[in-house]
Scaffold this motif. Structure first.
Motif, PDB file in Angstrom:
ATOM      1  N   THR A   1       3.576   2.204 -11.654  1.00 53.08           N
ATOM      2  CA  THR A   1       3.496   2.680 -10.277  1.00 53.08           C
ATOM      3  C   THR A   1       3.793   1.517  -9.341  1.00 53.08           C
ATOM      4  N   ASN A   2       4.385   1.825  -8.178  1.00 55.13           N
ATOM      5  CA  ASN A   2       4.889   0.774  -7.301  1.00 55.13           C
ATOM      6  C   ASN A   2       4.427   1.019  -5.873  1.00 55.13           C
ATOM      7  N   VAL A   3       4.133  -0.075  -5.155  1.00 56.48           N
ATOM      8  CA  VAL A   3       3.776   0.018  -3.748  1.00 56.48           C
ATOM      9  C   VAL A   3       4.674  -0.910  -2.944  1.00 56.48           C
ATOM     10  N   SER A   4       5.083  -0.450  -1.757  1.00 56.21           N
ATOM     11  CA  SER A   4       5.817  -1.290  -0.810  1.00 56.21           C
ATOM     12  C   SER A   4       5.345  -0.959   0.596  1.00 56.21           C
ATOM     13  N   ILE A   5       5.657  -1.850   1.547  1.00 54.39           N
ATOM     14  CA  ILE A   5       5.162  -1.747   2.920  1.00 54.39           C
ATOM     15  C   ILE A   5       6.318  -2.017   3.871  1.00 54.39           C
ATOM     16  N   ASP A   6       6.453  -1.208   4.936  1.00 54.84           N
ATOM     17  CA  ASP A   6       7.498  -1.506   5.916  1.00 54.84           C
ATOM     18  C   ASP A   6       6.924  -2.334   7.065  1.00 54.84           C
ATOM     19  N   ASN A   7       7.793  -2.731   7.987  1.00 55.31           N
ATOM     20  CA  ASN A   7       7.391  -3.645   9.061  1.00 55.31           C
ATOM     21  C   ASN A   7       6.402  -3.030  10.039  1.00 55.31           C
ATOM     22  N   ALA A   8       6.287  -1.696  10.028  1.00 56.18           N
ATOM     23  CA  ALA A   8       5.333  -1.027  10.906  1.00 56.18           C
ATOM     24  C   ALA A   8       3.994  -0.783  10.229  1.00 56.18           C
ATOM     25  N   GLY A   9       3.838  -1.241   8.985  1.00 57.38           N
ATOM     26  CA  GLY A   9       2.584  -1.068   8.271  1.00 57.38           C
ATOM     27  C   GLY A   9       2.469   0.227   7.506  1.00 57.38           C
ATOM     28  N   ASN A  10       3.544   1.037   7.460  1.00 53.08           N
ATOM     29  CA  ASN A  10       3.526   2.233   6.622  1.00 53.08           C
ATOM     30  C   ASN A  10       3.589   1.809   5.157  1.00 53.08           C
ATOM     31  N   VAL A  11       2.875   2.534   4.304  1.00 47.01           N
ATOM     32  CA  VAL A  11       2.746   2.175   2.895  1.00 47.01           C
ATOM     33  C   VAL A  11       3.386   3.273   2.048  1.00 47.01           C
ATOM     34  N   TYR A  12       4.083   2.866   0.985  1.00 48.34           N
ATOM     35  CA  TYR A  12       4.795   3.800   0.122  1.00 48.34           C
ATOM     36  C   TYR A  12       4.334   3.629  -1.321  1.00 48.34           C
ATOM     37  N   SER A  13       4.059   4.744  -1.976  1.00 50.66           N
ATOM     38  CA  SER A  13       3.722   4.761  -3.396  1.00 50.66           C
ATOM     39  C   SER A  13       4.844   5.465  -4.140  1.00 50.66           C
ATOM     40  N   VAL A  14       5.339   4.823  -5.208  1.00 53.19           N
ATOM     41  CA  VAL A  14       6.484   5.343  -5.963  1.00 53.19           C
ATOM     42  C   VAL A  14       6.111   5.350  -7.439  1.00 53.19           C
ATOM     43  N   PHE A  15       6.457   6.439  -8.141  1.00 47.70           N
ATOM     44  CA  PHE A  15       6.064   6.556  -9.543  1.00 47.70           C
ATOM     45  C   PHE A  15       6.972   7.557 -10.249  1.00 47.70           C
ATOM     46  N   SER A  16       6.955   7.517 -11.595  1.00 43.26           N
ATOM     47  CA  SER A  16       7.790   8.393 -12.416  1.00 43.26           C
ATOM     48  C   SER A  16       6.933   9.126 -13.440  1.00 43.26           C
ATOM     49  N   ASN A  17       7.356  10.348 -13.777  1.00 43.37           N
ATOM     50  CA  ASN A  17       6.680  11.102 -14.835  1.00 43.37           C
ATOM     51  C   ASN A  17       7.528  11.167 -16.106  1.00 43.37           C
ATOM     52  N   ASN A  18       8.432  10.204 -16.263  1.00 40.05           N
ATOM     53  CA  ASN A  18       9.346  10.151 -17.411  1.00 40.05           C
ATOM     54  C   ASN A  18      10.546  11.073 -17.258  1.00 40.05           C
ATOM     55  N   HIS A  19      10.602  11.761 -16.143  1.00 36.02           N
ATOM     56  CA  HIS A  19      11.729  12.654 -15.861  1.00 36.02           C
ATOM     57  C   HIS A  19      12.269  12.383 -14.467  1.00 36.02           C
ATOM     58  N   ASN A  20      11.387  12.482 -13.471  1.00 40.25           N
ATOM     59  CA  ASN A  20      11.784  12.269 -12.079  1.00 40.25           C
ATOM     60  C   ASN A  20      10.978  11.134 -11.448  1.00 40.25           C
ATOM     61  N   VAL A  21      11.543  10.565 -10.394  1.00 40.59           N
ATOM     62  CA  VAL A  21      10.852   9.576  -9.565  1.00 40.59           C
ATOM     63  C   VAL A  21      10.377  10.271  -8.290  1.00 40.59           C
ATOM     64  N   TYR A  22       9.144   9.989  -7.887  1.00 42.83           N
ATOM     65  CA  TYR A  22       8.548  10.591  -6.702  1.00 42.83           C
ATOM     66  C   TYR A  22       8.040   9.493  -5.769  1.00 42.83           C
ATOM     67  N   TYR A  23       7.907   9.868  -4.488  1.00 45.38           N
ATOM     68  CA  TYR A  23       7.259   8.946  -3.563  1.00 45.38           C
ATOM     69  C   TYR A  23       6.332   9.710  -2.630  1.00 45.38           C
ATOM     70  N   SER A  24       5.362   8.983  -2.106  1.00 45.51           N
ATOM     71  CA  SER A  24       4.464   9.485  -1.085  1.00 45.51           C
ATOM     72  C   SER A  24       4.263   8.359  -0.082  1.00 45.51           C
ATOM     73  N   TYR A  25       3.942   8.705   1.152  1.00 45.84           N
ATOM     74  CA  TYR A  25       3.760   7.664   2.158  1.00 45.84           C
ATOM     75  C   TYR A  25       2.431   7.848   2.890  1.00 45.84           C
ATOM     76  N   SER A  26       1.930   6.739   3.403  1.00 44.06           N
ATOM     77  CA  SER A  26       0.712   6.729   4.201  1.00 44.06           C
ATOM     78  C   SER A  26       0.994   6.010   5.507  1.00 44.06           C
ATOM     79  N   THR A  27       0.577   6.609   6.608  1.00 43.88           N
ATOM     80  CA  THR A  27       0.746   5.990   7.923  1.00 43.88           C
ATOM     81  C   THR A  27      -0.572   5.458   8.474  1.00 43.88           C
ATOM     82  N   ASN A  28      -1.642   5.510   7.651  1.00 45.62           N
ATOM     83  CA  ASN A  28      -2.952   5.005   8.112  1.00 45.62           C
ATOM     84  C   ASN A  28      -3.561   4.061   7.070  1.00 45.62           C
TER      85      ASN A  28
END
Length: 355
Positions: free
Chosen positions: A162-189
């Protein structure tokens, strides 16, 4: 400063360069708790650097911080809080990042959903169908764990990593795979609440694994992964046939914190591998030439003509005889797709949309 973490199994080595990589100083005992695996590293401000790792005794996720550029690591915290102690022995660690503006530390992980699932076993035998984010607002002393996504109990996101990254505005992104597809979710708080997940990859990347992400300007993110058009719905990538041709793909979204926004996907490399891909580390059954993960970074110098363009570092076991990617002396056309040809390559974006 530039920092490198590596593993001796007995401990975590941390090397520091204060002169742009010309010379290095090694600290061979960066971890307060010895006997470690799966180390990650992140830096903050002029001389703070933190490492996270599994200690093999408890499989907890330990976060050690140094305030003297890696010379000594004096602060130790647990990424798994007391309310989520069921995740100890039932988790897989992902990378760690520190927001340079807020100094909030984010530690990505996946594991079981609740204490009722503990009976499924320890250290990797559970269905790790829940993605979590450990968040520290006090510099790594204490963490609070927030759920990013709870998938079906038959799902597993324990696929390096699982992977996390952050943009310059402080939004946070979670990225992960289920062995088939890659998904992402974001948090603004700051990781407290997370959006619905969105599939990132598209055909011809019918199987997408080993995601890594980088964010830059607000709402702009690049996500890279190894992808192949092969997918049979049954076999894991470890057991894919030799007909499965793998490439590096990059997906990009410049409105990533807007619900319903779309990714564009490009093939960033020629074929990098054929057949099975290891996902189990030293216990894997597939070929390990791709070495379990890879990464992407972005040019952050706003005065550069390449500002916001991506560079991807990846593994490649193909015989490629050109000036930019010459073969090793042991690599021939006859030894392609083997360890004899295994090497590291870099693909750098030179045109298109920048993040």
């Amino acid at each position: 400063n530039v920092y490198v973490s590596s593993l001796s199994l007995a401990n975590v080595d941390v090397s520091t360069s204060t002169n742009e990589g010309n010379t290095w100083t090694l600290n061979p005992i960066g971890a307060t708790i010895s006997g470690d695996d799966r180390e990650w590293i992140a830096a903050d401000m002029a001389s703070k650097v933190c490492i996270s790792y599994h200690d093999v005794a408890t499989f907890n996720i330990d976060v050690n911080c140094s305030f003297d550029a890696g010379t000594t690591f004096t602060q130790l915290g647990d990424a798994i809080d007391t309310s989520h102690a069921f995740l100890i022995n039932n988790n897989q660690i992902g990378n760690m990042m520190i927001d340079p503006s807020s100094h909030i530390i984010y530690q990505s992980l996946n594991g079981i959903h609740d204490a009722s699932e503990i009976q499924c076993g320890e250290a990797g035998t559970c269905g790790y169908h829940t993605v979590w984010m450990a968040v520290s607002t006090d510099g790594g002393k204490t963490f609070t764990d927030y759920m990013v996504y709870n998938g079906p109990t038959t799902a597993s996101y324990n696929h390096n990593f699982t992977n996390v990254s952050i943009d310059n505005a402080g939004n946070v992104y979670s990225v992960f795979s289920n062995n088939h597809n890659v998904y992402y979710s974001y948090s603004t708080n700051h990781g407290k609440n997370w959006s619905s997940i969105v599939q990132v990859n598209s055909s011809p990347a019918n199987t997408a694994i080993y995601p890594w992400s980088v964010a830059n300007r607000a709402g702009r993110i690049d996500i890279v992964y190894y992808g192949t058009s092969y997918y049979d719905g049954t076999n894991p990538p470890d057991n894919y046939p030799s007909s499965a041709a793998w490439y590096v793909y990059m997906a990009q979204n410049v409105h990533a914190t807007t619900a319903g926004s779309k990714f564009t996907q490009v093939q960033a490399t020629p074929i990098v591998h054929h057949g099975g891909v290891c996902e189990g580390g030293v216990t894997c059954t597939g070929n390990r030439d791709l070495y379990d993960d890879f990464g992407v970074a972005v040019d952050r110098y706003s005065g550069s003509s390449a500002y916001g363009f991506a560079s991807i570092v990846y593994s490649d076991d193909q015989y490629i005889n050109d000036a930019n990617d010459p073969p090793a002396s042991s690599c021939t056309a006859g030894t392609t797709n083997s360890g004899s040809c295994d090497h590291t390559s870099i693909a750098t974006q030179t045109a298109g949309t920048a993040i």
